[in-house]
Design an enzyme around this catalytic site. Sequence first.
Site, PDB file in Angstrom:
ATOM      1  CB  THR A  35      -0.917   0.006   1.250  1.00  0.00           C
ATOM      2  OG1 THR A  35      -1.469   1.322   1.401  1.00  0.00           O
ATOM      3  CG2 THR A  35      -0.181  -0.329   2.526  1.00  0.00           C
ATOM      4  CG  ASP A  36      -0.884   5.205  -0.933  1.00  0.00           C
ATOM      5  OD1 ASP A  36      -1.488   4.653  -0.004  1.00  0.00           O
ATOM      6  OD2 ASP A  36      -1.340   6.199  -1.543  1.00  0.00           O
ATOM      7  CD  GLU A  37      -2.577   4.446   4.796  1.00  0.00           C
ATOM      8  OE1 GLU A  37      -1.981   4.830   5.810  1.00  0.00           O
ATOM      9  OE2 GLU A  37      -3.701   4.864   4.465  1.00  0.00           O
ATOM     10  CE1 TYR A  60      -3.502  -2.126   6.054  1.00  0.00           C
ATOM     11  CE2 TYR A  60      -3.214   0.219   5.607  1.00  0.00           C
ATOM     12  CZ  TYR A  60      -3.423  -1.074   5.153  1.00  0.00           C
ATOM     13  OH  TYR A  60      -3.553  -1.317   3.810  1.00  0.00           O
ATOM     14  CE  LYS A 116      -0.745  -4.342   3.111  1.00  0.00           C
ATOM     15  NZ  LYS A 116      -1.340  -5.614   2.597  1.00  0.00           N
TER      16      LYS A 116
HETATM   17  P1  NAD Z   1     -10.810  -5.688   3.027  1.00  0.00           P
HETATM   18  O1  NAD Z   1     -10.661  -5.381   4.477  1.00  0.00           O
HETATM   19  O2  NAD Z   1     -12.037  -5.280   2.313  1.00  0.00           O
HETATM   20  O3  NAD Z   1     -10.649  -7.273   2.810  1.00  0.00           O
HETATM   21  C1  NAD Z   1      -9.665  -8.030   3.463  1.00  0.00           C
HETATM   22  C2  NAD Z   1     -10.018  -9.495   3.257  1.00  0.00           C
HETATM   23  O4  NAD Z   1      -8.972 -10.280   3.847  1.00  0.00           O
HETATM   24  C3  NAD Z   1     -11.334  -9.914   3.916  1.00  0.00           C
HETATM   25  O5  NAD Z   1     -12.081 -10.704   3.028  1.00  0.00           O
HETATM   26  C4  NAD Z   1     -10.876 -10.727   5.118  1.00  0.00           C
HETATM   27  O6  NAD Z   1     -11.799 -11.725   5.503  1.00  0.00           O
HETATM   28  C5  NAD Z   1      -9.589 -11.331   4.601  1.00  0.00           C
HETATM   29  N1  NAD Z   1      -8.658 -11.703   5.689  1.00  0.00           N
HETATM   30  C6  NAD Z   1      -8.289 -10.927   6.751  1.00  0.00           C
HETATM   31  N2  NAD Z   1      -7.451 -11.620   7.550  1.00  0.00           N
HETATM   32  C7  NAD Z   1      -7.253 -12.831   6.954  1.00  0.00           C
HETATM   33  C8  NAD Z   1      -6.477 -13.972   7.289  1.00  0.00           C
HETATM   34  N3  NAD Z   1      -5.741 -13.996   8.401  1.00  0.00           N
HETATM   35  N4  NAD Z   1      -6.511 -15.032   6.459  1.00  0.00           N
HETATM   36  C9  NAD Z   1      -7.285 -15.027   5.340  1.00  0.00           C
HETATM   37  N5  NAD Z   1      -8.054 -13.976   4.984  1.00  0.00           N
HETATM   38  C10 NAD Z   1      -8.035 -12.888   5.784  1.00  0.00           C
HETATM   39  O7  NAD Z   1      -9.498  -5.100   2.345  1.00  0.00           O
HETATM   40  P2  NAD Z   1      -9.285  -4.394   0.925  1.00  0.00           P
HETATM   41  O8  NAD Z   1      -9.576  -2.963   1.056  1.00  0.00           O
HETATM   42  O9  NAD Z   1      -9.933  -5.210  -0.120  1.00  0.00           O
HETATM   43  O10 NAD Z   1      -7.696  -4.536   0.797  1.00  0.00           O
HETATM   44  C11 NAD Z   1      -7.117  -5.695   0.196  1.00  0.00           C
HETATM   45  C12 NAD Z   1      -5.612  -5.551   0.185  1.00  0.00           C
HETATM   46  O11 NAD Z   1      -5.237  -4.373  -0.527  1.00  0.00           O
HETATM   47  C13 NAD Z   1      -4.985  -5.392   1.574  1.00  0.00           C
HETATM   48  O12 NAD Z   1      -3.775  -6.104   1.577  1.00  0.00           O
HETATM   49  C14 NAD Z   1      -4.737  -3.901   1.700  1.00  0.00           C
HETATM   50  O13 NAD Z   1      -3.663  -3.645   2.575  1.00  0.00           O
HETATM   51  C15 NAD Z   1      -4.407  -3.548   0.272  1.00  0.00           C
HETATM   52  N6  NAD Z   1      -4.691  -2.167  -0.140  1.00  0.00           N
HETATM   53  C16 NAD Z   1      -5.945  -1.640   0.030  1.00  0.00           C
HETATM   54  C17 NAD Z   1      -6.222  -0.366  -0.453  1.00  0.00           C
HETATM   55  C18 NAD Z   1      -7.594   0.250  -0.306  1.00  0.00           C
HETATM   56  O14 NAD Z   1      -7.776   1.417  -0.632  1.00  0.00           O
HETATM   57  N7  NAD Z   1      -8.603  -0.471   0.142  1.00  0.00           N
HETATM   58  C19 NAD Z   1      -5.212   0.380  -1.079  1.00  0.00           C
HETATM   59  C20 NAD Z   1      -3.942  -0.187  -1.231  1.00  0.00           C
HETATM   60  C21 NAD Z   1      -3.695  -1.469  -0.761  1.00  0.00           C
HETATM   61  O1  DAU Z   2      -3.752   4.548   0.873  1.00  0.00           O
HETATM   62  C1  DAU Z   2      -4.167   3.199   0.802  1.00  0.00           C
HETATM   63  C2  DAU Z   2      -4.975   2.863   2.032  1.00  0.00           C
HETATM   64  O2  DAU Z   2      -6.238   3.492   1.861  1.00  0.00           O
HETATM   65  C3  DAU Z   2      -5.159   1.372   2.238  1.00  0.00           C
HETATM   66  O3  DAU Z   2      -3.892   0.789   2.457  1.00  0.00           O
HETATM   67  C4  DAU Z   2      -6.085   1.112   3.429  1.00  0.00           C
HETATM   68  O4  DAU Z   2      -6.325  -0.275   3.581  1.00  0.00           O
HETATM   69  C5  DAU Z   2      -7.398   1.811   3.162  1.00  0.00           C
HETATM   70  O5  DAU Z   2      -8.260   1.661   4.281  1.00  0.00           O
HETATM   71  C6  DAU Z   2      -7.160   3.299   2.902  1.00  0.00           C
HETATM   72  O6  DAU Z   2      -6.680   3.957   4.106  1.00  0.00           O
HETATM   73  P1  DAU Z   2      -7.238   5.391   4.554  1.00  0.00           P
HETATM   74  O7  DAU Z   2      -6.991   5.557   5.988  1.00  0.00           O
HETATM   75  O8  DAU Z   2      -6.749   6.459   3.631  1.00  0.00           O
HETATM   76  O9  DAU Z   2      -8.819   5.159   4.225  1.00  0.00           O
HETATM   77  P2  DAU Z   2     -10.110   5.625   5.015  1.00  0.00           P
HETATM   78  O10 DAU Z   2     -11.250   5.387   4.094  1.00  0.00           O
HETATM   79  O11 DAU Z   2     -10.181   5.051   6.379  1.00  0.00           O
HETATM   80  O12 DAU Z   2      -9.886   7.199   5.152  1.00  0.00           O
HETATM   81  C7  DAU Z   2      -9.786   8.028   4.004  1.00  0.00           C
HETATM   82  C8  DAU Z   2      -9.674   9.465   4.482  1.00  0.00           C
HETATM   83  O13 DAU Z   2     -10.911   9.830   5.096  1.00  0.00           O
HETATM   84  C9  DAU Z   2      -8.607   9.690   5.544  1.00  0.00           C
HETATM   85  O14 DAU Z   2      -8.025  10.973   5.375  1.00  0.00           O
HETATM   86  C10 DAU Z   2      -9.380   9.641   6.843  1.00  0.00           C
HETATM   87  C11 DAU Z   2     -10.727  10.219   6.444  1.00  0.00           C
HETATM   88  N1  DAU Z   2     -11.883   9.728   7.222  1.00  0.00           N
HETATM   89  C12 DAU Z   2     -12.070   8.380   7.329  1.00  0.00           C
HETATM   90  C13 DAU Z   2     -13.132   7.877   8.050  1.00  0.00           C
HETATM   91  C14 DAU Z   2     -13.339   6.373   8.202  1.00  0.00           C
HETATM   92  C15 DAU Z   2     -12.777  10.633   7.804  1.00  0.00           C
HETATM   93  O15 DAU Z   2     -12.588  11.845   7.684  1.00  0.00           O
HETATM   94  N2  DAU Z   2     -13.814  10.120   8.519  1.00  0.00           N
HETATM   95  C16 DAU Z   2     -14.036   8.792   8.676  1.00  0.00           C
HETATM   96  O16 DAU Z   2     -15.019   8.417   9.368  1.00  0.00           O
END
Ligand code: NAD
Ligand code: DAU
Length: 336
Positions: free
Chosen positions: A124-126, A148, A152
């Site tokens: 992730t870019d985080e 988190y 990662k």
């Molecule tokens: P999500 O939380 O929607 O889904 C995560 C999935 O992983 C769920 O289905 C959960 O049941 C499964 N899981 C969790 N722990 C597990 C374990 N121990 N064994 C097997 N399965 C397990 O997450 P997402 O937003 O779809 O993110 C997917 C991947 O992409 C993650 O690795 C996250 O770090 C990465 N990522 C997400 C974003 C984003 O914006 N959502 C951006 C960049 C990278």
């Molecule tokens: O950058 C990639 C990441 O993006 C992934 O690695 C993470 O899994 C994914 O959850 C996401 O992280 P963020 O923390 O950026 O996503 P989130 O949707 O939680 O928050 C997006 C922005 O919105 C952030 O600046 C926090 C803000 N926010 C979030 C929530 C849940 C609010 O202002 N209010 C809220 O209630």
Amino acid sequence: MKLLVTGGLGFIGSNFVRYMLNKYPDYRIINLDKMTYAGNPANLADIADNPHYSFVRGDIIDVQLVEKLIGEGCDAVVNFAAETHVDRSIADAGGFITTDVYGTFVLLEAARRHKIKRFIQISTDEVYGEAESEPCTENAPLNPKSPYAASKAGADRLAFSYWATYQLPVIITRCSNNYGPYQYPEKMIPLFVTNALEDKPLPVYGDGQNTRDWIYVLEHNAAIDLLLHSSGLDGEVFNIGSGGEYSILQIAGIILKVLGKTDRLICLVKDRPGHVRRHAVNTDKIRRVLNWQSQISFEQELEKTIRWYQNNRSWWEPIKSGSYREYYRTHYGVEL
Ligand code: NAD
Ligand code: DAU
């Protein structure tokens, strides 16, 4: 190709499984998912009976199970499985270390033993922490700011070490914030859309000026597909993003406008500890090497995404009940 996808019942993983089965109907996809609160079988209900797809409920830290699944003729692994919500990691980091770091180790070990041909680690870019004046390149230092992001970053570098030490053909992706259908409504966009649909407040952290680079989930899926089929890129890291940077308040405003709701639903609340002010990635490398770049207009696709949640209440209403309400009360200090 026989592909092991982990975390395929989550947001990005389920979109990826559907994308791959549509594009490569001959592939076999095994989806290993623990079904945490974020893993939802409804995300893939439409393909549950596809004979090329099978679901295994299990944990990526389960050495025997992972060994068996990878050992059964698996060609490639795409590791999405993770605990993913920054706020939950601040409240309780343990599960993030176990799944995101140790779980990745278990997968890498089995992949090494069975000489897997491609291992995609979804990072992730985080991991970069703050993007200062310029978007982060793949060579920027890693300064993760939440448990988190730090877990990662651990998995990201562990995956790299399996290439450097054992020549496991690993590729690491660092994508920006995804949006689209089937995203669990604890994340900002689906939370704000579904709250707005119910005329409930949109809890904006701090001053609402923090920005993220937003990418549509199917564009992210397409980039992973290209990397999965690439050659000569072992050990490499690729940023994936759209270049479309928007603040929390801008997005809240778009959502309310599309839904015809009042701005008075915006509610400034206590900031997230360690809240990253700006995430932004430089995507020159993936454009140069694979000719991939984002083509989608954020505002147009966001509107379609908002309509998807509007038209699929039967998907999110059951989620926003029971333990979700308990989470909401504890985290935001108010009843949903
Ligand atoms: P999500 O939380 O929607 O889904 C995560 C999935 O992983 C769920 O289905 C959960 O049941 C499964 N899981 C969790 N722990 C597990 C374990 N121990 N064994 C097997 N399965 C397990 O997450 P997402 O937003 O779809 O993110 C997917 C991947 O992409 C993650 O690795 C996250 O770090 C990465 N990522 C997400 C974003 C984003 O914006 N959502 C951006 C960049 C990278
Ligand atoms: O950058 C990639 C990441 O993006 C992934 O690695 C993470 O899994 C994914 O959850 C996401 O992280 P963020 O923390 O950026 O996503 P989130 O949707 O939680 O928050 C997006 C922005 O919105 C952030 O600046 C926090 C803000 N926010 C979030 C929530 C849940 C609010 O202002 N209010 C809220 O209630």
